[in-house]
Write a protein that holds these residues in place. Structure first.
Motif: not given
Length: 89
Positions: A40-46, A52-55
């Motif tokens: 819900p806050q954005g896209i998260e890549t690990v 990395h988190e993109l809001r």
């Protein structure tokens, strides 16, 4: 003599099989694992590079499209995976 010829042909096929499949297997082994989570806050890549988190508020337009996932293999290209990408400007 026939047994010698048959074993030679089998050895040749085994060698060709190893030469053809070895690049594919080593490519699959070398690729680093990663994950993408849509939250819900954005896209998260690990990945191995880190987290990395993109809001959503920082993103303009997000589109989803198929990516050409073919790998160059000798003179042609082969499909290892069918890949869908999330394009973020």
């Amino acid at each position: 003599m026939a047994l010698f010829m048959v074993s030679g042909v089998c050895a040749l096929f085994a060698l060709l099989t190893v030469l053809v499949y070895l690049p594919v297997l080593t490519f699959l082994h070398r690729t680093a694992g990663w994950s993408v989570k849509v939250r819900p806050q954005g896209i998260e890549t690990v990945s191995a590079a880190g987290k990395h988190e993109l809001r959503w508020s920082d993103l303009g337009k997000v589109s989803i499209a198929e990516i050409d996932g073919r790998v160059k293999f000798f003179s042609g290209k082969i499909h290892l995976h069918r890949i869908t990408g999330i394009h973020v400007p």
